[in-house]
Design a protein around this motif. Structure first.
Motif, PDB file in Angstrom:
ATOM      1  N   GLN A  85       6.403   1.391   6.626  1.00 14.36           N
ATOM      2  CA  GLN A  85       5.924   1.343   5.203  1.00 14.36           C
ATOM      3  C   GLN A  85       5.741   2.729   4.271  1.00 14.36           C
ATOM      4  O   GLN A  85       6.526   2.278   3.413  1.00 14.36           O
ATOM      5  N   LEU A  86       5.238   3.861   4.873  1.00 14.28           N
ATOM      6  CA  LEU A  86       5.028   4.434   4.260  1.00 14.28           C
ATOM      7  C   LEU A  86       6.774   5.385   3.951  1.00 14.28           C
ATOM      8  O   LEU A  86       7.536   4.913   2.656  1.00 14.28           O
ATOM      9  N   ALA A  87       7.649   5.102   5.223  1.00 16.25           N
ATOM     10  CA  ALA A  87       8.730   5.466   4.952  1.00 16.25           C
ATOM     11  C   ALA A  87       9.995   5.079   4.272  1.00 16.25           C
ATOM     12  O   ALA A  87      10.739   5.619   3.519  1.00 16.25           O
ATOM     13  N   ARG A  88       9.824   3.539   4.266  1.00 19.20           N
ATOM     14  CA  ARG A  88      10.064   3.178   3.657  1.00 19.20           C
ATOM     15  C   ARG A  88       9.950   2.815   1.835  1.00 19.20           C
ATOM     16  O   ARG A  88      11.201   3.142   0.948  1.00 19.20           O
ATOM     17  N   ALA A  89       8.408   3.058   1.553  1.00 14.16           N
ATOM     18  CA  ALA A  89       8.339   3.537   0.121  1.00 14.16           C
ATOM     19  C   ALA A  89       8.595   4.254  -0.137  1.00 14.16           C
ATOM     20  O   ALA A  89       9.718   4.965  -1.164  1.00 14.16           O
ATOM     21  N   ILE A  90       9.060   5.549   0.739  1.00 12.25           N
ATOM     22  CA  ILE A  90       9.368   7.595  -0.023  1.00 12.25           C
ATOM     23  C   ILE A  90      11.268   6.774   0.272  1.00 12.25           C
ATOM     24  O   ILE A  90      11.885   7.767  -1.204  1.00 12.25           O
TER      25      ILE A  90
ATOM     26  N   HIS B 158       6.247  12.086  -7.943  1.00  8.45           N
ATOM     27  CA  HIS B 158       7.045  12.198  -8.201  1.00  8.45           C
ATOM     28  C   HIS B 158       8.620  12.262  -6.854  1.00  8.45           C
ATOM     29  O   HIS B 158       8.558  13.000  -6.378  1.00  8.45           O
ATOM     30  N   PRO B 159       9.098  12.289  -7.832  1.00  4.05           N
ATOM     31  CA  PRO B 159      10.643  11.945  -7.394  1.00  4.05           C
ATOM     32  C   PRO B 159      10.733  12.930  -6.580  1.00  4.05           C
ATOM     33  O   PRO B 159      10.604  14.443  -7.808  1.00  4.05           O
ATOM     34  N   SER B 160      11.576  13.179  -5.491  1.00  4.33           N
ATOM     35  CA  SER B 160      12.149  14.372  -5.335  1.00  4.33           C
ATOM     36  C   SER B 160      11.459  15.717  -4.741  1.00  4.33           C
ATOM     37  O   SER B 160      11.639  16.350  -3.486  1.00  4.33           O
ATOM     38  N   ASN B 161       9.746  14.915  -4.705  1.00  6.76           N
ATOM     39  CA  ASN B 161       8.626  15.930  -4.267  1.00  6.76           C
ATOM     40  C   ASN B 161       8.935  15.499  -2.016  1.00  6.76           C
ATOM     41  O   ASN B 161       8.498  14.798  -2.338  1.00  6.76           O
ATOM     42  N   LEU B 162       8.587  16.543  -1.754  1.00  9.30           N
ATOM     43  CA  LEU B 162       7.845  16.377  -0.151  1.00  9.30           C
ATOM     44  C   LEU B 162       6.397  15.571   0.228  1.00  9.30           C
ATOM     45  O   LEU B 162       5.693  15.766  -0.294  1.00  9.30           O
ATOM     46  N   ILE B 163       6.597  14.994   0.781  1.00  9.11           N
ATOM     47  CA  ILE B 163       5.195  13.418   1.507  1.00  9.11           C
ATOM     48  C   ILE B 163       5.220  13.664   3.223  1.00  9.11           C
ATOM     49  O   ILE B 163       6.194  13.303   4.106  1.00  9.11           O
TER      50      ILE B 163
ATOM     51  N   MET C 126       0.514  -1.489   0.093  1.00 11.47           N
ATOM     52  CA  MET C 126      -0.514   0.232  -0.098  1.00 11.47           C
ATOM     53  C   MET C 126       1.155   1.406  -0.106  1.00 11.47           C
ATOM     54  O   MET C 126       0.822   2.557  -0.904  1.00 11.47           O
ATOM     55  N   GLY C 127       2.176   1.372   0.589  1.00  4.81           N
ATOM     56  CA  GLY C 127       2.880   2.435   0.711  1.00  4.81           C
ATOM     57  C   GLY C 127       3.348   2.441  -0.727  1.00  4.81           C
ATOM     58  O   GLY C 127       3.877   3.377  -1.177  1.00  4.81           O
ATOM     59  N   VAL C 128       3.743   1.562  -1.149  1.00  5.60           N
ATOM     60  CA  VAL C 128       4.586   1.750  -2.412  1.00  5.60           C
ATOM     61  C   VAL C 128       3.471   2.956  -3.335  1.00  5.60           C
ATOM     62  O   VAL C 128       3.720   3.100  -4.413  1.00  5.60           O
ATOM     63  N   ARG C 129       2.357   1.770  -3.118  1.00  6.19           N
ATOM     64  CA  ARG C 129       0.612   2.112  -4.209  1.00  6.19           C
ATOM     65  C   ARG C 129       0.074   3.949  -3.792  1.00  6.19           C
ATOM     66  O   ARG C 129       1.000   4.206  -4.883  1.00  6.19           O
ATOM     67  N   LEU C 130       0.953   4.048  -3.056  1.00  3.56           N
ATOM     68  CA  LEU C 130       0.342   5.456  -2.453  1.00  3.56           C
ATOM     69  C   LEU C 130       1.421   6.875  -3.241  1.00  3.56           C
ATOM     70  O   LEU C 130       1.373   7.402  -4.255  1.00  3.56           O
TER      71      LEU C 130
ATOM     72  N   ALA D 179      10.966  13.130   3.594  1.00  4.93           N
ATOM     73  CA  ALA D 179       9.385  13.051   4.080  1.00  4.93           C
ATOM     74  C   ALA D 179       9.930  13.724   5.504  1.00  4.93           C
ATOM     75  O   ALA D 179      10.932  14.581   5.788  1.00  4.93           O
ATOM     76  N   HIS D 180       8.514  14.645   6.117  1.00  2.00           N
ATOM     77  CA  HIS D 180       8.031  15.038   6.647  1.00  2.00           C
ATOM     78  C   HIS D 180       7.501  14.639   8.171  1.00  2.00           C
ATOM     79  O   HIS D 180       6.255  14.002   7.177  1.00  2.00           O
ATOM     80  N   LEU D 181       7.838  14.742   8.702  1.00  2.00           N
ATOM     81  CA  LEU D 181       7.080  13.603   9.617  1.00  2.00           C
ATOM     82  C   LEU D 181       5.603  13.572  11.428  1.00  2.00           C
ATOM     83  O   LEU D 181       5.086  12.727  11.707  1.00  2.00           O
ATOM     84  N   ASN D 182       5.173  15.356  11.188  1.00  2.02           N
ATOM     85  CA  ASN D 182       4.758  15.246  11.741  1.00  2.02           C
ATOM     86  C   ASN D 182       3.701  16.978  11.355  1.00  2.02           C
ATOM     87  O   ASN D 182       4.236  17.652  10.845  1.00  2.02           O
TER      88      ASN D 182
END
Length: 192
Positions: free
Chosen positions: A66-71, A53-58, A43-47, A78-81
């Motif tokens: 799971q999402l951190a691994r996909a990022i 796109h590459p280099s985008n902030l999530i 699910m993380g990879v699909r989202l 990533a920003h975490l909170n």
């Protein structure tokens, strides 16, 4: 004699709000999350692949790695909170992902009020809900709309894909509501 007047299409019923086009519903065949986590690795990879796109902030507001691994695996950042109501990220994000309820159990509208100014125009908020409360997705969409976000897509995550020609029961475990900030900025957004 029969009347040859053209017939009108039936009025749609169900998940349609007058004046709003219906949103597409998509099935993603991905495993269910482990207990206490927001999503599976798939699910993380699909989202990440579908909504950035590459280099985008999530902004990752999920429980589990799971999402951190996909990022990391797809070279996003990533920003975490978003814990404080007025907090802003150093730059707007393309994607914010959260389970429901969010960590701090904010009210529905308060959560989206925090998210909206941290999104680029056209950016998305993905809210993952367990598929066990039929009213909750409606409440989430209504709250998001009140804060200026638009309902873009509904993803249902099931353990296995539907098979053509077979009447099979879909074992849906997660509803993913994709909400978007319009592509034009409004006064007060701060990112122009």
């Amino acid at each position: 004699m029969t009347d040859k007047k053209p017939r009108r299409a039936p009025v749609p019923v169900g998940d349609v709000v007058p004046g709003d086009p219906p949103v597409p519903i998509t099935v993603w065949p991905v495993p269910a999350p482990q207990a206490g986590e927001t999503m599976s690795n798939a699910m993380g990879v699909r989202l990440v692949h579908n909504l950035s796109h590459p280099s985008n902030l999530i902004i990752d507001l999920t429980v589990g790695p799971q999402l951190a691994r996909a990022i990391i695996g797809t070279q996003r950042r990533a920003h975490l909170n978003l814990t404080n109501p007025g907090e802003r990220c150093p730059e707007p994000a393309t994607l914010i992902v959260s389970g429901w309820p969010p960590h701090e159990a904010a009210a529905l509208e308060e959560f989206f009020t925090r998210c909206r100014p941290n999104l680029l125009p056209g950016g998305c908020v993905a809210v993952l809900l367990p598929h066990d409360d039929v009213a909750l997705p409606v409440d989430v969409v209504v709250a998001a709309k009140r804060t200026g976000l638009m309902y873009l897509q509904h993803v249902v995550a099931a353990d296995r894909p539907p098979r053509r020609g077979l009447r099979a029961h879909l074992d849906i475990h997660t509803d993913v509501l994709i909400l978007t900030r319009g592509t034009t900025t409004q006064l007060g957004d701060g990112y122009e």
